[in-house]
Design a protein around this motif. Structure first.
Motif, PDB file in Angstrom:
ATOM      1  N   ASN A 167       0.847  -1.202   0.000  1.00 35.27           N
ATOM      2  CA  ASN A 167       0.000   0.000   0.000  1.00 35.27           C
ATOM      3  C   ASN A 167       0.882   1.252   0.000  1.00 35.27           C
ATOM      4  N   PRO A 168       0.291   2.418  -0.319  1.00 32.40           N
ATOM      5  CA  PRO A 168       1.068   3.664  -0.349  1.00 32.40           C
ATOM      6  C   PRO A 168       1.546   4.093   1.041  1.00 32.40           C
ATOM      7  N   SER A 169       2.529   4.969   1.051  1.00 28.87           N
ATOM      8  CA  SER A 169       3.074   5.476   2.316  1.00 28.87           C
ATOM      9  C   SER A 169       3.953   6.689   2.040  1.00 28.87           C
ATOM     10  N   LEU A 170       3.937   7.642   2.947  1.00 24.27           N
ATOM     11  CA  LEU A 170       4.967   8.693   2.974  1.00 24.27           C
ATOM     12  C   LEU A 170       5.883   8.440   4.162  1.00 24.27           C
ATOM     13  N   VAL A 173       6.938  -5.047   6.563  1.00 20.32           N
ATOM     14  CA  VAL A 173       5.846  -5.257   5.603  1.00 20.32           C
ATOM     15  C   VAL A 173       4.641  -4.399   5.943  1.00 20.32           C
ATOM     16  N   ARG A 174       4.082  -3.770   4.912  1.00 18.43           N
ATOM     17  CA  ARG A 174       2.826  -3.013   5.045  1.00 18.43           C
ATOM     18  C   ARG A 174       1.761  -3.694   4.194  1.00 18.43           C
ATOM     19  N   ALA A 175       0.681  -4.107   4.833  1.00 21.39           N
ATOM     20  CA  ALA A 175      -0.443  -4.751   4.124  1.00 21.39           C
ATOM     21  C   ALA A 175      -1.734  -4.364   4.839  1.00 21.39           C
ATOM     22  N   HIS A 198      -2.955  -3.842  13.069  1.00 16.10           N
ATOM     23  CA  HIS A 198      -2.014  -3.132  13.936  1.00 16.10           C
ATOM     24  C   HIS A 198      -1.043  -2.236  13.179  1.00 16.10           C
ATOM     25  N   HIS A 199      -0.648  -1.166  13.848  1.00 18.30           N
ATOM     26  CA  HIS A 199       0.396  -0.268  13.336  1.00 18.30           C
ATOM     27  C   HIS A 199       1.305   0.050  14.535  1.00 18.30           C
ATOM     28  N   PRO A 200       2.089  -0.948  14.974  1.00 16.36           N
ATOM     29  CA  PRO A 200       2.823  -0.779  16.235  1.00 16.36           C
ATOM     30  C   PRO A 200       3.932   0.264  16.181  1.00 16.36           C
ATOM     31  N   CYS A 256      -1.881  10.527  13.386  1.00 19.90           N
ATOM     32  CA  CYS A 256      -0.793   9.764  12.747  1.00 19.90           C
ATOM     33  C   CYS A 256      -0.379  10.345  11.401  1.00 19.90           C
ATOM     34  N   LEU A 257      -1.268  11.102  10.757  1.00 20.97           N
ATOM     35  CA  LEU A 257      -1.074  11.626   9.398  1.00 20.97           C
ATOM     36  C   LEU A 257      -1.043  10.457   8.398  1.00 20.97           C
ATOM     37  N   PRO A 258      -1.517  10.630   7.172  1.00 16.65           N
ATOM     38  CA  PRO A 258      -2.052  11.868   6.614  1.00 16.65           C
ATOM     39  C   PRO A 258      -3.415  12.214   7.226  1.00 16.65           C
ATOM     40  N   ASN A 307       9.249  11.317  15.127  1.00 17.55           N
ATOM     41  CA  ASN A 307       9.591  10.240  16.075  1.00 17.55           C
ATOM     42  C   ASN A 307       9.458   8.845  15.478  1.00 17.55           C
ATOM     43  N   ARG A 308       8.726   8.729  14.360  1.00 15.23           N
ATOM     44  CA  ARG A 308       8.698   7.437  13.652  1.00 15.23           C
ATOM     45  C   ARG A 308      10.133   6.998  13.319  1.00 15.23           C
ATOM     46  N   LEU A 309      10.935   7.949  12.854  1.00 13.68           N
ATOM     47  CA  LEU A 309      12.321   7.638  12.474  1.00 13.68           C
ATOM     48  C   LEU A 309      13.103   7.079  13.664  1.00 13.68           C
TER      49      LEU A 309
HETATM   50  N1   CP Z   1       1.286   7.412   9.703  1.00 14.45           N
HETATM   51  C1   CP Z   1       1.683   6.674   8.633  1.00 14.45           C
HETATM   52  O1   CP Z   1       1.863   5.454   8.718  1.00 14.45           O
HETATM   53  O2   CP Z   1       1.903   7.408   7.516  1.00 14.45           O
HETATM   54  P1   CP Z   1       2.122   6.812   6.052  1.00 14.45           P
HETATM   55  O3   CP Z   1       0.841   6.071   5.695  1.00 14.45           O
HETATM   56  O4   CP Z   1       2.379   7.990   5.167  1.00 14.45           O
HETATM   57  O5   CP Z   1       3.270   5.861   6.085  1.00 14.45           O
END
Ligand code: CP
Length: 339
Positions: A51-54, A115-117, A152-154, A296-298, A323-325
């Motif tokens: 899936n998409p992500s920034l 992994v992002r799903a 989950h998004h731990p 969490c954004l976006p 802080n994610r970094l």
């Molecule tokens: N908060 C977050 O996971 O942002 P992204 O979807 O842009 O990765």
């Protein structure tokens, strides 16, 4: 299958409160520059995005680089083959490769796999079991990090807990997690993980949502148990005004109703009545105890939160994203060091 002993980071629920606190301490040291370890020198880490992500993608790539490593970014169905995750299926459809081979091959090149799903919001009973993430973890011979699954998004939750700690200090806080109106149903991973992590950290958690938008029953039981163990509390309300009273943290997020999985048009019709009321605005923020505003954004401005709140001094959304970094560097270092 030759599974090696390693730990994964799939949900904060698999880690103790002490371990989560240690990860936050490590993240704070990475942020301050006191921690300069580079456990990924000469090593590669895979990032698999369905899936998409920034934020997740950029912060993981930067984090791997800052730990001395190389990021291998793959997008199944885009820059890599389409992937099957189900067991025992006859693969005569549109899927080219099975997770069984995909993750074990990656494990020969890389010391970890993120992994992002997302949830597809089609079948609640199936998606609540996190089938794609679980398939990755089942077959992987190297640590797996959940970069947002159906449930989950731990990594997000850890960055959120780090941000609360950084802004308000250690100890129990009055934390409100509030549903907000959004034009379409969204996955529940962020609210699930935020509530679970807040409970594990012993906060006084209020969860506000309209009726019909309840979190998963089993997860709510776990949230209550973890809160009890940590000396915190959990309260659920559908009164969006009263929920803000005295809060020190306001965390906004929209999510879809689980009863509407498979029929998004019904969810859209149901939620329309909440559009004007379930938004974070100055009027509600005035009821708080000078609360931080977090998301969490976006985020959709003037839908989830008004400009006047997200642009105010209360808003810590950019610091939270930073802080994610730091927290992901701490997680990767912990997993590959295997301590
Ligand atoms: N908060 C977050 O996971 O942002 P992204 O979807 O842009 O990765």
């Amino acid at each position: 299958m030759n599974k090696t002993m390693h730990r994964d980071f799939l949900t904060t629920g698999d880690w103790t409160r002490d371990e989560l606190e240690q990860l936050i301490e490590s993240a704070l040291r990475f942020k301050s520059g006191d921690e300069r370890g580079m456990p990924l020198v000469g090593r590669s880490f895979a990032l698999v995005f369905f899936n998409p992500s920034l934020r997740t993608r950029a912060s993981m790539q930067v984090g791997i680089f800052e730990l001395g490593g190389n990021a291998v970014v793959l997008e199944p169905g885009g820059t890599s083959w389409t992937l099957e995750h189900r067991e025992g299926v006859v693969m005569d459809g549109d899927k080219t490769e099975h997770v069984a081979e995909f993750v074990r091959v990656l494990g020969r090149y890389c010391v970890g796999i993120g992994v992002r799903a997302f949830a597809a919001l089609r079948n609640w009973e199936e998606e609540r079991s996190d089938p794609i993430l679980k398939a990755f973890a089942r077959y992987s011979e190297v640590p797996v990090i959940n970069l947002e699954s159906a449930m989950h998004h731990p990594c997000q939750a850890m960055a959120d807990m780090m941000t609360v700690r950084e802004k308000l200090g250690a100890g129990r806080k009055r934390v409100l997690m509030t549903w907000a109106w959004h034009p379409k149903p969204l996955p529940m991973a962020v609210p699930n993980s935020f509530a679970l992590a807040a409970a594990q950290m012993g906060h006084e958690l209020t969860i506000a949502h309209p009726r019909g938008y309840e979190l998963d029953d089993e997860l709510v039981r776990e949230i209550n148990e973890r809160a009890f163990d940590a000396g915190g509390s959990v309260r659920v309300t559908d009164d969006v005004d009263e929920a803000f009273d005295g809060a020190e943290v306001v965390y906004a997020k929209s999510w879809g109703g689980r009863m509407f999985y498979g029929s998004p048009e019904e969810d859209i019709e149901e939620r329309e009545q909440y559009r004007a009321k379930w938004i974070v605005d100055q009027e509600k923020m005035k009821r708080t105890s000078n609360a931080l505003f977090m998301h969490c954004l976006p985020v959709r401005r003037n839908v989830i939160v008004t400009d006047s709140v997200i642009d105010s001094h209360a808003s810590v959304v950019i610091d939270g994203a930073e802080n994610r970094l730091h927290v992901q560097k701490a997680i990767m270092a912990r997993l590959v060091n295997g301590e």
